[in-house]
Design an enzyme around this catalytic site. Structure first.
Site, PDB file in Angstrom:
ATOM      1  N   HIS A 372       0.795  -1.236   0.000  1.00 38.04           N
ATOM      2  CA  HIS A 372       0.000   0.000   0.000  1.00 38.04           C
ATOM      3  C   HIS A 372       0.820   1.275   0.000  1.00 38.04           C
ATOM      4  CE1 HIS A 372      -4.012  -1.764   0.758  1.00 38.04           C
ATOM      5  NE2 HIS A 372      -3.308  -2.711   1.362  1.00 38.04           N
ATOM      6  N   LYS A 562      -8.273  14.116   4.366  1.00 35.93           N
ATOM      7  CA  LYS A 562      -7.438  12.929   4.354  1.00 35.93           C
ATOM      8  C   LYS A 562      -6.415  13.092   5.468  1.00 35.93           C
ATOM      9  CE  LYS A 562      -6.290  13.949   0.011  1.00 35.93           C
ATOM     10  NZ  LYS A 562      -6.373  12.756  -0.790  1.00 35.93           N
ATOM     11  N   ARG A 563      -5.585  12.044   5.700  1.00 36.86           N
ATOM     12  CA  ARG A 563      -4.517  12.206   6.672  1.00 36.86           C
ATOM     13  C   ARG A 563      -3.645  13.412   6.296  1.00 36.86           C
ATOM     14  NH1 ARG A 563      -3.670   8.148  10.539  1.00 36.86           N
ATOM     15  NH2 ARG A 563      -2.027   9.547  11.221  1.00 36.86           N
ATOM     16  N   LYS A 568       0.987  14.595   0.744  1.00 39.35           N
ATOM     17  CA  LYS A 568      -0.375  14.870   0.273  1.00 39.35           C
ATOM     18  C   LYS A 568      -0.568  16.370  -0.005  1.00 39.35           C
ATOM     19  CE  LYS A 568      -2.368  10.910   2.789  1.00 39.35           C
ATOM     20  NZ  LYS A 568      -3.050  10.055   1.809  1.00 39.35           N
ATOM     21  N   THR A 670      -8.486   6.730  -2.174  1.00 37.08           N
ATOM     22  CA  THR A 670      -9.849   6.201  -2.317  1.00 37.08           C
ATOM     23  C   THR A 670     -10.842   7.337  -2.074  1.00 37.08           C
ATOM     24  OG1 THR A 670      -9.564   5.397  -0.053  1.00 37.08           O
ATOM     25  CG2 THR A 670      -9.492   3.762  -1.814  1.00 37.08           C
ATOM     26  N   LYS A 674     -14.528   8.531  -3.907  1.00 39.57           N
ATOM     27  CA  LYS A 674     -15.798   8.856  -3.232  1.00 39.57           C
ATOM     28  C   LYS A 674     -16.301  10.227  -3.688  1.00 39.57           C
ATOM     29  CE  LYS A 674     -14.004   6.226   0.562  1.00 39.57           C
ATOM     30  NZ  LYS A 674     -13.183   6.285   1.787  1.00 39.57           N
TER      31      LYS A 674
HETATM   32  C1  NBG Z   1      -2.568   3.835   1.793  1.00 40.81           C
HETATM   33  C2  NBG Z   1      -2.147   4.710   0.617  1.00 40.81           C
HETATM   34  C3  NBG Z   1      -3.352   5.177  -0.166  1.00 40.81           C
HETATM   35  C4  NBG Z   1      -4.198   3.981  -0.558  1.00 40.81           C
HETATM   36  C5  NBG Z   1      -4.539   3.173   0.681  1.00 40.81           C
HETATM   37  C6  NBG Z   1      -5.327   1.927   0.356  1.00 40.81           C
HETATM   38  C7  NBG Z   1      -1.170   3.181   3.687  1.00 40.81           C
HETATM   39  C8  NBG Z   1       0.082   2.537   4.145  1.00 40.81           C
HETATM   40  N1  NBG Z   1      -1.379   3.273   2.383  1.00 40.81           N
HETATM   41  O1  NBG Z   1      -2.931   5.844  -1.324  1.00 40.81           O
HETATM   42  O2  NBG Z   1      -1.418   5.806   1.101  1.00 40.81           O
HETATM   43  O3  NBG Z   1      -5.377   4.390  -1.191  1.00 40.81           O
HETATM   44  O4  NBG Z   1      -3.366   2.753   1.332  1.00 40.81           O
HETATM   45  O5  NBG Z   1      -4.679   1.138  -0.577  1.00 40.81           O
HETATM   46  O6  NBG Z   1      -1.966   3.591   4.498  1.00 40.81           O
END
Ligand code: NBG
Length: 827
Positions: A372, A562-563, A568, A670, A674
């Site tokens: 991920h 988002k985080r 980002k 993701t 949405k």
């Molecule tokens: C996150 C990515 C996102 C991705 C999500 C789900 C982690 C380690 N990774 O870009 O930063 O959409 O995983 O795949 O949280």
């Protein structure tokens, strides 16, 4: 002894024994209020209604849960086990009611007692057992497995404290403990009969009999119990109900009586505290590994418990583990459960007596691994001495796996540097076990989460392993469940679409395509815009309640949630807000498009720069919102405590979705999906799944700017400085100067010194490099927004063309290409 009489569970053979009319439901709700909650309905408080409704819905789920479990057991179909350290589920009641299609009837039933279903739903605490994208993806995947008929079980950790609550105090993030379980959790069932012992530490005994390979027996020094808690996951139309099984840690001896009796009252509880600490709290960092012992304990604890459970179930239905891989697929959600590879080898070889080669074949055929992130700070690696002390036998197994892999690579002619890149042991940083390498070699399929990310995996982190195992890496682009993220969170749009194209898209979301031509229909555009406006007004109400900021629902709602992370680039967005603020004041004569910039998200508590970005967003908001000279043309809002429930209100209310990561760093995203599904236009870089969104919605309907991944890499080779760009770009220079001279924090003018000097000296995230392109694209969007017909047509095309990004599609791809399981795949 007489034979045990066969007792049929109520409802197991009759999937729909219950009536779903409002009268029956109303009666049952009062029955629960009386006999399960022990409250007279006239004295019932809000929470009692929540509980009573939940129990009535739950009864219906249990009937279907039994039926699904029975069906899967009898069919002997291959099961899929999704191992994930995180499941960011959010609330469950609305999801369950929607998927059982009880929304109208329950609303009606509650009205008889003057109770609003919407009010009741809002009382449910969020199950926040995850940090962000990775955990939410796991939750979408669970729902999609149930909805597409994949016999899936999720395994994870039942954290007592989920993701922290965020408050903003004088502009800065404050973390508070989250306590979702304090009122009990009606969705979970404790399963004492599924309790396993998990060992830590101790030593390995080797028994050598002549003529036989040595036998290893692990004698752990410490033992902890893993107790299962099951939550039902209801698929669309309630046709299948799967299980999410979360493990809770308990001490074998709840109290050491000897110590207690001798007066050591604290010492008597030390062991139980240590055991329970394993599942006490979720680590609040995504994309960063802390390297603490407790984290490794968590990882091993839930992996080992899940494997014992899987093996017990398998042996209950099969004669041996020979056919494990035919009946079981285990997906490793990132490297967090990667120690499972070593643990399954241990169980097969040491406990079940398999020969090493055969055990390796079974293990590899059973596991799949999803990566991920490519961020180096997120790639898990454990100091060898810690690993060895906690898991001595698993460490030996990892050495042996490594020896096999290295031998294979040498036979294929790999050189020294290639081999050290492949090795499961990092010799360079004080000797560490690399969990990514372990997961990779122990799996038959390794996947990335968007097309671009998968290609970059092949070129970067797993370059050499990809050379060694050419067929192993494949792509599975993420998706989101359209039930939660369209039907439930946006009933207005769902209703409009149902009227316009019929209800077919509810079962097959790719049918949203039928709405595409409606982009040319002025009447439809108006109704689409009216739904959006109502959603914006609802968000504006929430913001007014929580923050006492008044927003105009006719302004562009430009949203980044988002985080908080440097890659980002919330910082870029804030700088653009400041530049716009300066321009509005400098040119009051111009026709500015009113804009509201909305931010939300949490920073890892130890991530200093991310916390500064939050502080800056709040400082900038305070100054801009209270400056009469901007005449409400610009507002900046930071909404505290972003979570799944807040996202459900935010996603449908956006005009513009900010997906502006430095190219090459966002694995997929993701949230981007949405937003677009709900008709927001995207401003974004060519990163993660944005690339595929561009292909699906078409280049006229998405706004791409900035450096591409290869250009970022190229620029990093050339320079790290942002200075010359700042000096030659007045808009950027003025904005940066305003930050560094304390315009937004006169009480502490040096507050953002580090943040700003990084722009000059090390523009690692390409904020300066991308600023101008970002600014231009934003101004283009300002103009477009004034041409509402055009804007709404593009928004409609986004909704109509986003069906492919359903997690049902992702799950079908995993089922076909990786798991070889699911409907039509009888093992
Ligand atoms: C996150 C990515 C996102 C991705 C999500 C789900 C982690 C380690 N990774 O870009 O930063 O959409 O995983 O795949 O949280």
């Amino acid at each position: 002894m007489s034979a045990t009489p066969k007792i049929e569970p109520m409802g197991a053979k009759v999937p729909e024994p219950r009536q779903n009319d409002p009268d029956t439901l109303a009666r049952q709700i009062v029955e629960k209020m009386t006999y399960s909650i022990c409250k007279h309905p006239e004295q019932a408080r809000k929470y009692d209604w929540l509980r009573a409704v939940t129990l009535v819905v739950r009864d219906r789920i249990i009937d279907r849960w039994f039926a699904s479990t029975d069906r899967i057991r009898q069919s002997k179909d291959k099961r899929v086990y999704y191992l994930s350290m995180e499941f960011l589920i959010g609330r469950l009641l609305r999801d369950a009611i929607n998927n059982l299609q009880l929304t109208g009837a329950i609303r009606e039933a509650l009205k008889r007692y003057n109770v609003e279903l919407d009010m009741v739903e809002l009382l449910e605490p969020d199950a926040a057992l995850g940090n962000g994208g990775l955990g939410r993806l796991a939750a979408c995947f669970m729902e999609s497995m149930a909805s597409t008929g994949v016999p899936g079980v999720g395994y994870g950790i039942r954290y007592v404290h989920g993701f922290f609550r965020q408050e903003i105090a004088e502009g800065a993030q404050v973390e508070l403990p989250e306590t979702w379980l304090v009122h009990g959790n009606p969705w979970e069932f404790e399963r004492r009969d599924s309790t396993y012992e998990i060992g830590f530490g101790g030593k390995v005994l080797t028994q050598q009999e002549p003529g036989k390979p040595p036998r290893h027996v692990w004698r752990p020094a410490e033992r902890v119990l893993a107790v299962a808690y099951d939550t039902p996951i209801v698929g669309w139309r309630g046709e299948q109900v799967n299980t999410l099984r979360l493990w809770s840690a308990q001490a074998v001896d709840p109290i050491l009586l000897d110590a207690f009796n001798s007066g050591d009252h604290i010492g008597a509880l030390v062991e139980s505290n240590k055991a329970e600490a394993i599942t006490r709290v979720l680590y609040p960092a995504d994309s960063h590994q802390a390297g603490q012992e407790l984290r490794l304990r968590q990882e091993y604890f839930f992996s080992a418990a899940s494997l014992q459970d899987i093996i017990r179930r398998h042996l209950g239905e099969n004669d041996s583990l020979d056919n494990l891989a035919d009946k079981v697929a285990i997906q490793l959600n990132d490297t967090h459960p990667a120690v499972s590879v070593a643990e399954l080898m241990r169980l097969l070889v040491d406990v079940h007596g398999y020969e090493w080669g055969k055990a390796w074949e079974i293990t590899r055929a059973t596991f799949g691994y999803t990566n991920h992130t490519l961020l180096p700070e997120a790639l898990e690696h454990w100091p060898i001495n810690l690993f060895e002390r906690l898991l001595p036998r698993q460490m030996q197994i990892i050495y042996q796996i490594n020896a096999d892999v290295i031998r294979e690579a040498s036979q294929k002619g790999f050189d020294g540097s290639q081999i050290s890149a492949i090795s499961l042991i990092d010799e360079g940083h004080g000797r560490r076990v690399r969990m990514g390498q372990l997961a990779f070699v122990g799996s038959h399929a390794v996947n990335g989460v968007s097309a671009l990310h998968t290609e970059l995996m092949k070129e970067t982190v797993f370059r050499n392993l990809h050379d060694l195992y050419r067929d192993r890496i494949q792509n599975k682009t993420n998706g989101v469940t359209p039930r939660r993220w369209l039907m439930e969170s946006n009933p207005g749009l769902t209703g409009l679409l149902t009227e316009a194209i019929g209800p077919g898209f509810l079962d097959d979301v790719e049918k949203l395509r039928d709405a595409d031509p409606l982009a040319g229909d002025a009447g439809f555009r108006d109704r689409f815009a009216a739904v959006k406006r109502a959603n914006k007004a609802r968000l504006a109400d929430v913001i007014s309640d929580r923050l006492a900021i008044t927003l105009d629902p006719d302004a562009i709602f430009d949203i980044q949630v988002k985080r908080i992370h440097e890659y980002k680039r919330q910082f870029l967005n804030i700088i653009e807000a400041i530049a716009l603020y300066n321009q509005i004041r400098a040119h009051p004569e111009k026709d500015w498009t009113p804009r509201v910039k909305i931010f939300a998200g949490k920073a890892a508590p130890s991530y200093v720069q991310a916390k500064e970005i939050i502080h800056l967003a709040n400082d900038v908001a305070r100054v801009i919102n209270s400056d009469p000279s901007v005449r409400d043309l610009l507002k900046v809002v930071f909404i505290p405590n972003y979570n799944v429930s807040l996202a459900e209100i935010i996603m449908p209310a956006a005009d513009l979705s900010e997906q502006i990561s430095t190219a090459g760093l966002e694995a997929s995203g993701t949230g981007n999906m949405k937003f677009a599904l709900n008709g927001a236009l995207t401003i974004g870089t060519l990163d993660g799944a944005n690339v595929e969104m561009l292909e699906h919605v078409g280049e006229d309907n998405i706004f791409i700017f900035g450096l591409k991944a290869d250009e970022v890499a190229q620029r990093r080779r050339e320079t790290h400085s942002g200075r010359s760009i700042i000096e030659r770009t007045p808009l950027l220079r003025e904005a940066v100067n305003a930050i560094s001279t304390g315009v937004f924090c006169p009480e502490s003018p040096a507050r953002y010194h580090t943040l700003v000097s990084s722009l000059y000296n090390n523009d690692w995230w390409m904020i300066c490099a991308d600023f101008e392109a970002y600014w231009e694209t934003q101004r283009h969007l300002d103009e477009l927004f004034l041409r509402q017909d055009e804007w709404q047509a593009k928004a409609i095309r986004n909704t109509a063309r986003m069906g492919w990004f359903s997690s049902d599609r992702s799950i079908r791809e995993y089922a076909t290409d990786i798991w070889h399981a699911g409907p039509g795949k009888r093992a």
